[in-house]
Enzyme design. Structure first.
Site, PDB file in Angstrom:
ATOM      1  N   GLN A  10      33.392  48.204  42.804  1.00  0.00           N
ATOM      2  CA  GLN A  10      33.264  46.787  42.492  1.00  0.00           C
ATOM      3  C   GLN A  10      33.860  46.510  41.110  1.00  0.00           C
ATOM      4  O   GLN A  10      34.041  45.374  40.727  1.00  0.00           O
ATOM      5  CB  GLN A  10      31.783  46.381  42.512  1.00  0.00           C
ATOM      6  CG  GLN A  10      31.106  46.570  43.845  1.00  0.00           C
ATOM      7  CD  GLN A  10      29.598  46.428  43.734  1.00  0.00           C
ATOM      8  OE1 GLN A  10      29.056  45.326  43.784  1.00  0.00           O
ATOM      9  NE2 GLN A  10      28.915  47.547  43.526  1.00  0.00           N
ATOM     10  N   ASN A  11      34.144  47.574  40.378  1.00  0.00           N
ATOM     11  CA  ASN A  11      34.615  47.448  39.000  1.00  0.00           C
ATOM     12  C   ASN A  11      36.075  47.001  38.951  1.00  0.00           C
ATOM     13  O   ASN A  11      36.882  47.435  39.762  1.00  0.00           O
ATOM     14  CB  ASN A  11      34.433  48.776  38.254  1.00  0.00           C
ATOM     15  CG  ASN A  11      32.982  49.188  38.230  1.00  0.00           C
ATOM     16  OD1 ASN A  11      32.088  48.410  38.552  1.00  0.00           O
ATOM     17  ND2 ASN A  11      32.731  50.438  37.869  1.00  0.00           N
ATOM     18  N   VAL A  12      36.381  46.150  37.990  1.00  0.00           N
ATOM     19  CA  VAL A  12      37.749  45.653  37.807  1.00  0.00           C
ATOM     20  C   VAL A  12      38.395  46.282  36.570  1.00  0.00           C
ATOM     21  O   VAL A  12      39.498  45.917  36.198  1.00  0.00           O
ATOM     22  CB  VAL A  12      37.741  44.115  37.663  1.00  0.00           C
ATOM     23  CG1 VAL A  12      37.203  43.458  38.933  1.00  0.00           C
ATOM     24  CG2 VAL A  12      36.958  43.662  36.429  1.00  0.00           C
ATOM     25  N   HIS A  25      36.747  44.020  44.183  1.00  0.00           N
ATOM     26  CA  HIS A  25      36.750  42.782  43.389  1.00  0.00           C
ATOM     27  C   HIS A  25      38.017  42.612  42.552  1.00  0.00           C
ATOM     28  O   HIS A  25      38.026  41.850  41.579  1.00  0.00           O
ATOM     29  CB  HIS A  25      35.500  42.730  42.497  1.00  0.00           C
ATOM     30  CG  HIS A  25      34.232  42.718  43.278  1.00  0.00           C
ATOM     31  ND1 HIS A  25      33.013  43.063  42.736  1.00  0.00           N
ATOM     32  CD2 HIS A  25      33.968  42.402  44.569  1.00  0.00           C
ATOM     33  CE1 HIS A  25      32.061  42.957  43.662  1.00  0.00           C
ATOM     34  NE2 HIS A  25      32.616  42.574  44.778  1.00  0.00           N
ATOM     35  N   CYS A  81      52.353  29.941  43.752  1.00  0.00           N
ATOM     36  CA  CYS A  81      53.767  29.825  44.103  1.00  0.00           C
ATOM     37  C   CYS A  81      54.155  31.046  44.950  1.00  0.00           C
ATOM     38  O   CYS A  81      53.437  32.067  44.959  1.00  0.00           O
ATOM     39  CB  CYS A  81      54.631  29.749  42.839  1.00  0.00           C
ATOM     40  SG  CYS A  81      54.834  31.322  41.959  1.00  0.00           S
ATOM     41  N   CYS A 120      52.641  31.898  34.746  1.00  0.00           N
ATOM     42  CA  CYS A 120      53.252  32.600  35.881  1.00  0.00           C
ATOM     43  C   CYS A 120      54.724  32.811  35.574  1.00  0.00           C
ATOM     44  O   CYS A 120      55.433  31.842  35.278  1.00  0.00           O
ATOM     45  CB  CYS A 120      53.092  31.792  37.166  1.00  0.00           C
ATOM     46  SG  CYS A 120      54.055  32.455  38.539  1.00  0.00           S
ATOM     47  N   CYS A 163      56.962  30.575  38.286  1.00  0.00           N
ATOM     48  CA  CYS A 163      57.006  29.102  38.351  1.00  0.00           C
ATOM     49  C   CYS A 163      56.561  28.466  37.032  1.00  0.00           C
ATOM     50  O   CYS A 163      56.485  27.238  36.936  1.00  0.00           O
ATOM     51  CB  CYS A 163      56.125  28.614  39.504  1.00  0.00           C
ATOM     52  SG  CYS A 163      54.355  28.748  39.148  1.00  0.00           S
ATOM     53  N   GLY A 175      25.372  53.380  40.252  1.00  0.00           N
ATOM     54  CA  GLY A 175      25.484  52.384  39.187  1.00  0.00           C
ATOM     55  C   GLY A 175      25.721  50.973  39.650  1.00  0.00           C
ATOM     56  O   GLY A 175      26.467  50.229  39.014  1.00  0.00           O
ATOM     57  N   THR A 176      25.077  50.578  40.764  1.00  0.00           N
ATOM     58  CA  THR A 176      25.174  49.176  41.187  1.00  0.00           C
ATOM     59  C   THR A 176      23.778  48.627  41.470  1.00  0.00           C
ATOM     60  O   THR A 176      22.919  49.334  42.001  1.00  0.00           O
ATOM     61  CB  THR A 176      26.077  48.990  42.416  1.00  0.00           C
ATOM     62  OG1 THR A 176      26.101  47.592  42.753  1.00  0.00           O
ATOM     63  CG2 THR A 176      25.610  49.800  43.622  1.00  0.00           C
TER      64      THR A 176
HETATM   65  N1  APR Z   1      24.168  55.337  35.272  1.00  0.00           N
HETATM   66  C1  APR Z   1      23.767  54.832  36.474  1.00  0.00           C
HETATM   67  N2  APR Z   1      23.376  53.530  36.662  1.00  0.00           N
HETATM   68  C2  APR Z   1      23.390  52.737  35.562  1.00  0.00           C
HETATM   69  C3  APR Z   1      23.773  53.197  34.273  1.00  0.00           C
HETATM   70  C4  APR Z   1      24.181  54.573  34.147  1.00  0.00           C
HETATM   71  N3  APR Z   1      24.568  55.098  32.981  1.00  0.00           N
HETATM   72  N4  APR Z   1      23.663  52.159  33.388  1.00  0.00           N
HETATM   73  C5  APR Z   1      23.256  51.076  34.112  1.00  0.00           C
HETATM   74  N5  APR Z   1      23.080  51.426  35.412  1.00  0.00           N
HETATM   75  C6  APR Z   1      22.707  50.568  36.546  1.00  0.00           C
HETATM   76  C7  APR Z   1      21.745  49.412  36.231  1.00  0.00           C
HETATM   77  O1  APR Z   1      20.393  49.829  36.367  1.00  0.00           O
HETATM   78  C8  APR Z   1      22.131  48.391  37.299  1.00  0.00           C
HETATM   79  O2  APR Z   1      21.348  48.566  38.486  1.00  0.00           O
HETATM   80  O3  APR Z   1      23.903  49.947  36.986  1.00  0.00           O
HETATM   81  C9  APR Z   1      23.587  48.721  37.631  1.00  0.00           C
HETATM   82  C10 APR Z   1      24.598  47.671  37.174  1.00  0.00           C
HETATM   83  O4  APR Z   1      24.333  46.517  37.907  1.00  0.00           O
HETATM   84  P1  APR Z   1      25.140  45.160  37.616  1.00  0.00           P
HETATM   85  O5  APR Z   1      25.225  44.928  36.173  1.00  0.00           O
HETATM   86  O6  APR Z   1      24.513  44.118  38.490  1.00  0.00           O
HETATM   87  O7  APR Z   1      26.620  45.505  38.115  1.00  0.00           O
HETATM   88  P2  APR Z   1      27.188  45.597  39.607  1.00  0.00           P
HETATM   89  O8  APR Z   1      26.163  46.023  40.580  1.00  0.00           O
HETATM   90  O9  APR Z   1      28.426  46.399  39.540  1.00  0.00           O
HETATM   91  O10 APR Z   1      27.582  44.051  39.884  1.00  0.00           O
HETATM   92  C11 APR Z   1      28.197  43.725  41.091  1.00  0.00           C
HETATM   93  O11 APR Z   1      28.534  41.456  40.364  1.00  0.00           O
HETATM   94  O12 APR Z   1      28.912  40.326  38.444  1.00  0.00           O
HETATM   95  C12 APR Z   1      29.477  40.665  39.644  1.00  0.00           C
HETATM   96  O13 APR Z   1      31.728  41.001  40.294  1.00  0.00           O
HETATM   97  C13 APR Z   1      30.738  41.488  39.435  1.00  0.00           C
HETATM   98  O14 APR Z   1      31.372  43.600  40.453  1.00  0.00           O
HETATM   99  C14 APR Z   1      30.301  42.894  39.876  1.00  0.00           C
HETATM  100  C15 APR Z   1      29.204  42.601  40.884  1.00  0.00           C
END
Ligand code: APR
Length: 246
Positions: free
Chosen positions: A102-104, A120, A132, A153, A156, A192-193
């Site tokens: 999901q990371n950019v 994303h 364009c 851009c 254009c 980490g999400t």
């Molecule tokens: N190791 C593992 N997990 C971690 C760490 C770490 N060192 N540090 C933080 N976290 C966890 C947090 O507990 C949290 O649950 O990573 C998660 C980050 O969650 P978000 O900040 O919500 O990020 P993400 O899930 O990637 O967001 C999804 O939302 O804002 C939009 O488009 C954006 O891609 C993003 C999407």
């Protein structure tokens, strides 16, 4: 750092051929990139709808670009951490490993990851706001800071926008299809999400329904913790090397 959860997850990964990993902002935290919803998260400091929507860009493209230019500068100064490195090595050494992010920020790419599905988009790609003909395909621009805000851009001379998916926008159907296909696996692991943003957050349920064993790595419990087979509470940059050694 051997816990029962870690040992179980390591055994699952050892016995698997097709492994799909979904990462979020937590993977880049150890590289100094703030997450979105964590304690120092970006969305704690600014309201996402004022900077990460098409409406916000329509209203004030310069303000939106100032924020993205700031983030590009911060990411430019960062380096991939051990979590990125371990995942990159897994994709190079094991043909059955697919990485969905999901990371950019481009840190998975800089670590040398293969078979990476970017859900994303990328903060290092731009797109024509007017859509364009030539400019509707993203182009790479890694200049940081950007010389002029908002950037134009090159085809254009209209406004250029960041090549990321904003709230309220749909994802590229081809990318969603590739990610959904990757849920046909032996092990599906999230790292980490916060598992609150869809369609990414729905992939683990999809994989589970297709018979995959499921693992979560996070520093705190999430929406997905109660449905995965193994939830590991820990930092990605510590857990992934331990899983790799397991
Ligand atoms: N190791 C593992 N997990 C971690 C760490 C770490 N060192 N540090 C933080 N976290 C966890 C947090 O507990 C949290 O649950 O990573 C998660 C980050 O969650 P978000 O900040 O919500 O990020 P993400 O899930 O990637 O967001 C999804 O939302 O804002 C939009 O488009 C954006 O891609 C993003 C999407």
């Amino acid at each position: 750092m051997i816990t029962d959860a870690l040992a179980r997850a390591a055994a699952m990964l050892r016995g698997a051929t097709r492994i799909t990993i979904l990462t979020g902002a937590g993977v880049s935290a150890a590289s100094g990139i703030p997450t979105f919803r964590g304690a120092d998260g970006l969305w704690r400091k600014v309201r996402s709808e004022t900077l990460a929507t098409a409406e916000a860009f329509e209203n004030d493209p310069k303000l939106v670009w100032e924020w993205y230019d700031w983030r590009r500068g911060m990411i430019r100064g960062a380096v991939p951490n051990t979590a990125h490195d371990v995942l990159a090595r897994w994709t190079r050494e094991r043909p059955g490993v697919t990485l969905i992010t999901q990371n950019v920020d481009g840190l998975h790419e800089r670590a040398g990851s293969e078979r990476l599905i970017r859900l994303h988009g990328s903060i290092w790609h731009l797109r024509c706001w007017q859509r364009c003909n030539e400019g509707r395909r993203d182009w790479l621009d890694e200049t940081a800071p950007l010389p002029t805000l908002p950037p134009r851009c090159p085809y254009c001379n209209g406004l250029a926008r960041p090549g990321v998916v904003w709230f309220g926008e749909s994802l590229d159907p081809a990318v969603v299809e590739a990610a959904t296909n990757a849920t046909a696996c032996d092990v599906f692991m999230t790292v980490g999400t916060s598992a609150v943003v869809y369609p990414a957050a729905g992939l683990v349920q999809h994989a589970k329904r297709r018979g995959a064993a499921t693992i979560e790595v996070n520093t705190e419990p999430t929406e997905a913790s109660r449905l995965v087979d193994v939830a590991i509470l820990g930092r990605a940059e510590e857990v992934l090397p331990a899983l790799s050694a397991g």
